[in-house]
Design a protein around this motif. Structure first.
Motif, PDB file in Angstrom:
ATOM      1  N   PRO A 145      13.485  41.944  56.325  1.00 27.70           N
ATOM      2  CA  PRO A 145      13.651  40.498  55.371  1.00 27.70           C
ATOM      3  C   PRO A 145      12.068  40.438  54.360  1.00 27.70           C
ATOM      4  N   ILE A 146      12.044  40.656  53.801  1.00 34.02           N
ATOM      5  CA  ILE A 146      11.147  39.859  52.614  1.00 34.02           C
ATOM      6  C   ILE A 146      10.711  39.205  51.776  1.00 34.02           C
ATOM      7  N   THR A 147       9.757  38.123  51.816  1.00 32.04           N
ATOM      8  CA  THR A 147       9.624  36.878  50.571  1.00 32.04           C
ATOM      9  C   THR A 147       8.874  37.496  49.583  1.00 32.04           C
ATOM     10  N   ILE A 148       8.862  37.351  48.520  1.00 32.00           N
ATOM     11  CA  ILE A 148       8.318  37.324  47.629  1.00 32.00           C
ATOM     12  C   ILE A 148       7.608  35.385  47.462  1.00 32.00           C
ATOM     13  N   LEU A 149       6.346  35.332  47.080  1.00 37.71           N
ATOM     14  CA  LEU A 149       5.544  33.868  47.192  1.00 37.71           C
ATOM     15  C   LEU A 149       5.529  33.570  45.835  1.00 37.71           C
ATOM     16  N   ALA A 150       5.544  32.460  45.616  1.00 40.73           N
ATOM     17  CA  ALA A 150       5.165  31.811  44.444  1.00 40.73           C
ATOM     18  C   ALA A 150       4.059  32.546  43.987  1.00 40.73           C
ATOM     19  N   ALA A 190     -19.575  26.892  62.025  1.00 42.85           N
ATOM     20  CA  ALA A 190     -18.812  28.603  61.899  1.00 42.85           C
ATOM     21  C   ALA A 190     -17.961  28.269  60.340  1.00 42.85           C
ATOM     22  N   GLU A 191     -18.002  29.442  59.188  1.00 46.09           N
ATOM     23  CA  GLU A 191     -17.411  28.870  58.522  1.00 46.09           C
ATOM     24  C   GLU A 191     -15.868  28.968  58.732  1.00 46.09           C
ATOM     25  N   ALA A 192     -15.127  28.189  57.407  1.00 46.48           N
ATOM     26  CA  ALA A 192     -14.108  27.568  57.619  1.00 46.48           C
ATOM     27  C   ALA A 192     -12.886  28.832  57.514  1.00 46.48           C
ATOM     28  N   GLU A 193     -12.041  29.115  58.371  1.00 39.53           N
ATOM     29  CA  GLU A 193     -11.325  29.589  58.708  1.00 39.53           C
ATOM     30  C   GLU A 193     -10.054  29.683  56.977  1.00 39.53           C
ATOM     31  N   LYS A 194      -9.233  30.626  56.285  1.00 38.83           N
ATOM     32  CA  LYS A 194      -8.507  30.559  55.451  1.00 38.83           C
ATOM     33  C   LYS A 194      -7.463  30.614  56.281  1.00 38.83           C
ATOM     34  N   PRO A 195      -6.000  29.925  54.394  1.00 40.76           N
ATOM     35  CA  PRO A 195      -4.751  30.071  55.469  1.00 40.76           C
ATOM     36  C   PRO A 195      -3.791  30.966  55.367  1.00 40.76           C
ATOM     37  N   ARG A 196      -3.114  30.428  55.293  1.00 38.63           N
ATOM     38  CA  ARG A 196      -2.050  32.359  55.490  1.00 38.63           C
ATOM     39  C   ARG A 196      -1.401  31.764  54.607  1.00 38.63           C
ATOM     40  N   ASN A 197      -0.838  32.495  53.587  1.00 41.94           N
ATOM     41  CA  ASN A 197       0.278  32.593  52.941  1.00 41.94           C
ATOM     42  C   ASN A 197       1.417  32.574  53.259  1.00 41.94           C
ATOM     43  N   TYR A 241     -20.920  21.424  58.789  1.00 38.49           N
ATOM     44  CA  TYR A 241     -19.830  21.016  58.845  1.00 38.49           C
ATOM     45  C   TYR A 241     -19.850  22.342  58.027  1.00 38.49           C
ATOM     46  N   TYR A 242     -18.523  23.197  57.592  1.00 42.30           N
ATOM     47  CA  TYR A 242     -17.651  23.882  56.528  1.00 42.30           C
ATOM     48  C   TYR A 242     -16.823  23.652  55.842  1.00 42.30           C
ATOM     49  N   PHE A 243     -17.072  23.500  54.626  1.00 38.99           N
ATOM     50  CA  PHE A 243     -16.204  22.911  53.877  1.00 38.99           C
ATOM     51  C   PHE A 243     -15.527  24.146  52.748  1.00 38.99           C
ATOM     52  N   ALA A 244     -13.917  24.032  52.853  1.00 43.36           N
ATOM     53  CA  ALA A 244     -13.494  24.963  51.696  1.00 43.36           C
ATOM     54  C   ALA A 244     -12.181  24.628  51.231  1.00 43.36           C
ATOM     55  N   ALA A 245     -11.872  24.502  49.448  1.00 43.42           N
ATOM     56  CA  ALA A 245     -11.007  23.843  49.035  1.00 43.42           C
ATOM     57  C   ALA A 245     -10.278  25.285  48.349  1.00 43.42           C
ATOM     58  N   TYR A 246      -8.655  25.293  48.594  1.00 44.17           N
ATOM     59  CA  TYR A 246      -7.514  26.290  48.385  1.00 44.17           C
ATOM     60  C   TYR A 246      -6.741  25.345  47.538  1.00 44.17           C
ATOM     61  N   GLU A 247      -6.808  25.902  46.401  1.00 43.95           N
ATOM     62  CA  GLU A 247      -5.667  25.802  44.950  1.00 43.95           C
ATOM     63  C   GLU A 247      -4.549  26.677  46.031  1.00 43.95           C
ATOM     64  N   PHE A 248      -3.092  26.292  45.936  1.00 48.12           N
ATOM     65  CA  PHE A 248      -1.911  26.789  45.958  1.00 48.12           C
ATOM     66  C   PHE A 248      -1.350  26.149  44.774  1.00 48.12           C
ATOM     67  N   ASN A 249       0.336  27.339  45.384  1.00 47.66           N
ATOM     68  CA  ASN A 249       1.622  26.889  44.010  1.00 47.66           C
ATOM     69  C   ASN A 249       3.023  27.311  45.263  1.00 47.66           C
ATOM     70  N   GLY A 250       4.109  27.165  45.403  1.00 54.47           N
ATOM     71  CA  GLY A 250       4.856  26.989  45.706  1.00 54.47           C
ATOM     72  C   GLY A 250       5.261  25.539  47.462  1.00 54.47           C
ATOM     73  N   GLU A 251       5.565  26.277  48.592  1.00 54.57           N
ATOM     74  CA  GLU A 251       6.119  25.442  49.198  1.00 54.57           C
ATOM     75  C   GLU A 251       6.915  26.173  50.067  1.00 54.57           C
ATOM     76  N   GLY A 252       6.972  25.554  51.905  1.00 49.93           N
ATOM     77  CA  GLY A 252       7.767  26.231  52.405  1.00 49.93           C
ATOM     78  C   GLY A 252       7.346  27.712  52.540  1.00 49.93           C
ATOM     79  N   LYS A 253       8.542  28.680  52.901  1.00 55.48           N
ATOM     80  CA  LYS A 253       7.775  29.873  53.186  1.00 55.48           C
ATOM     81  C   LYS A 253       7.501  31.273  51.700  1.00 55.48           C
ATOM     82  N   PHE A 254       7.573  30.131  51.018  1.00 56.97           N
ATOM     83  CA  PHE A 254       6.697  30.860  48.805  1.00 56.97           C
ATOM     84  C   PHE A 254       5.540  30.158  48.743  1.00 56.97           C
ATOM     85  N   ILE A 255       5.093  29.361  50.179  1.00 61.47           N
ATOM     86  CA  ILE A 255       3.752  28.962  49.722  1.00 61.47           C
ATOM     87  C   ILE A 255       2.361  30.008  49.316  1.00 61.47           C
ATOM     88  N   ASN A 256       2.066  30.226  47.981  1.00 66.50           N
ATOM     89  CA  ASN A 256       0.592  31.108  48.217  1.00 66.50           C
ATOM     90  C   ASN A 256      -0.727  30.248  48.160  1.00 66.50           C
TER      91      ASN A 256
END
Length: 367
Positions: A145-150, A190-197, A241-256
């Motif tokens: 299976p392959i998912t193509i992100l937004a 500690a530095e904020a961890e990043k979300p996973r696509n 406290y460490y903060f990081a802001a990230y933009e995203f597109n898509g939703e669910g398994k396509f979120i990028n």
């Protein structure tokens, strides 16, 4: 080539076969690997024994795949554009199939597919390679299976700011990028961890395990509403406290997520030390009293201020943030008789960080 989203790293399938080649028994094997899958291209590789025939099919949904026709032949191409291929069945593209091909490595570069899409790559091989029989019919080996992100937002969230900090609370916000939404991740010491696509996250209060990212970070803001509202975090522990802001597109398994660190989308803030807790003034006379408070650990010194007005508009020149050492009480003497005085204290820690000021204490001298 950047690897942006790999659904499977390596998958090994050993196929046992009893046959003779140069008087030696050979065990043909197939090794399949998705090298890269993103919105621009999929790179798929198959390593095989040269005795094995292989067909590779791209399927657009999870319906049962249709075996390639035995009379079809698709030679190996350096680049494959889906919009130039003919489908067979309702949702299948035959990417490669040649009988009696002696190649030991087949690598496909698949171009021009859509974001927010799911695919399967099906690998077929001859039945004889899997069972040792003489039949040559193609049969399924494995599906990937392959998912193509937004599409990833190209303008990152920016200018993370903090306001109204106290010893256990603060308000945090950022300016919008051009994504469908954004999240703010927070971490302590500690530095904020990043979300996973491909993964959505719940939002909650800091230290709420329901909004955990990784091992020690928390999603404190997650919204698709285009606003610059401040989010209040309270009941916080002391620390940085460490903060990081990230933009995203898509939703669910396509979120990028745009995971770049740019435009001041990461910041850190150290909460002020809690103020000393005042005790009632003691030994009050007509022109003196003793100011005292509960001691604080790891203090270097205390600074006190004295005034005749509760807003400290005019402060006694001698007692304006006066350094009195590490004692937790101080006697004021030779004051004006019968006057009302106001006093406060703050701590300076051994790491030079100042605390907030204590509550203002009102002391009425005796008349």
């Amino acid at each position: 080539m950047n690897k942006t989203f790999i659904t499977y790293a390596y998958f090994f399938l050993l196929i046992l076969l009893s046959s003779s080649c140069n008087a030696k028994k050979i065990k043909p094997s197939i090794e399949c690997e998705i090298i890269n899958s993103d919105r621009n291209e999929i790179v798929f590789s198959v390593h095989k024994n040269k005795m094995v025939d292989v067909a590779i099919v791209l399927r657009e949904n999870s319906d049962k795949t249709v075996f390639p026709a035995e009379d079809k032949s698709v030679p190996l191409s350096s680049k494959i554009y889906l919009n130039e291929l003919e489908k067979y069945g309702d949702n299948n593209y035959l990417l490669y199939y040649e009988k009696n091909n002696k190649l030991e490595k087949i690598e496909l570069l698949i171009m021009a597919h859509n974001p927010n899409a799911s695919y399967f790559i099906d690998v077929f091989t001859t039945k004889s390679a899997r069972s040792g029989s003489k039949a040559s019919k193609l049969d399924t080996v494995i599906s990937f299976p392959i998912t193509i992100l937004a599409n990833m937002p190209d303008k990152q969230a920016s200018n993370v700011v903090c306001r109204n900090m106290t010893s256990n609370s603060l308000e945090i916000s950022c300016q919008n990028g051009n994504g469908r939404g954004r999240i703010i991740v927070a971490s302590l010491n500690a530095e904020a961890e990043k979300p996973r696509n491909g993964q959505e996250y719940k939002v909650g209060k800091f230290a709420d395990t329901n909004c955990l990212i990784g091992k020690h970070s928390y999603v404190v803001y997650n919204s698709t509403i285009m606003s610059d509202l401040f989010v209040k975090l309270d009941n916080l522990q002391q620390g940085t406290y460490y903060f990081a802001a990230y933009e995203f597109n898509g939703e669910g398994k396509f979120i990028n997520y745009n995971l770049k660190e740019e435009n001041r989308n990461t910041r850190q803030y150290t909460l002020p030390v809690p103020p000393p807790k005042m005790k009632p003034a003691k030994d009050i006379t007509q022109n003196s009293f003793i100011m005292n408070w509960e001691p604080i650990e790891d203090v270097l010194r205390y600074e006190i201020s004295l005034s005749k007005d509760e807003n400290f508009v005019t402060v006694d020149e001698f007692f304006n943030n006066a350094d009195i050492g590490d004692t937790n009480e101080f006697p004021f003497e030779n004051l004006e008789e019968g006057i009302t005085y106001y006093c406060k204290v703050r701590a300076i820690m051994k790491n030079s960080r100042p605390s907030e000021y204590s509550e203002v204490q009102k002391v009425q001298l005796k008349k």
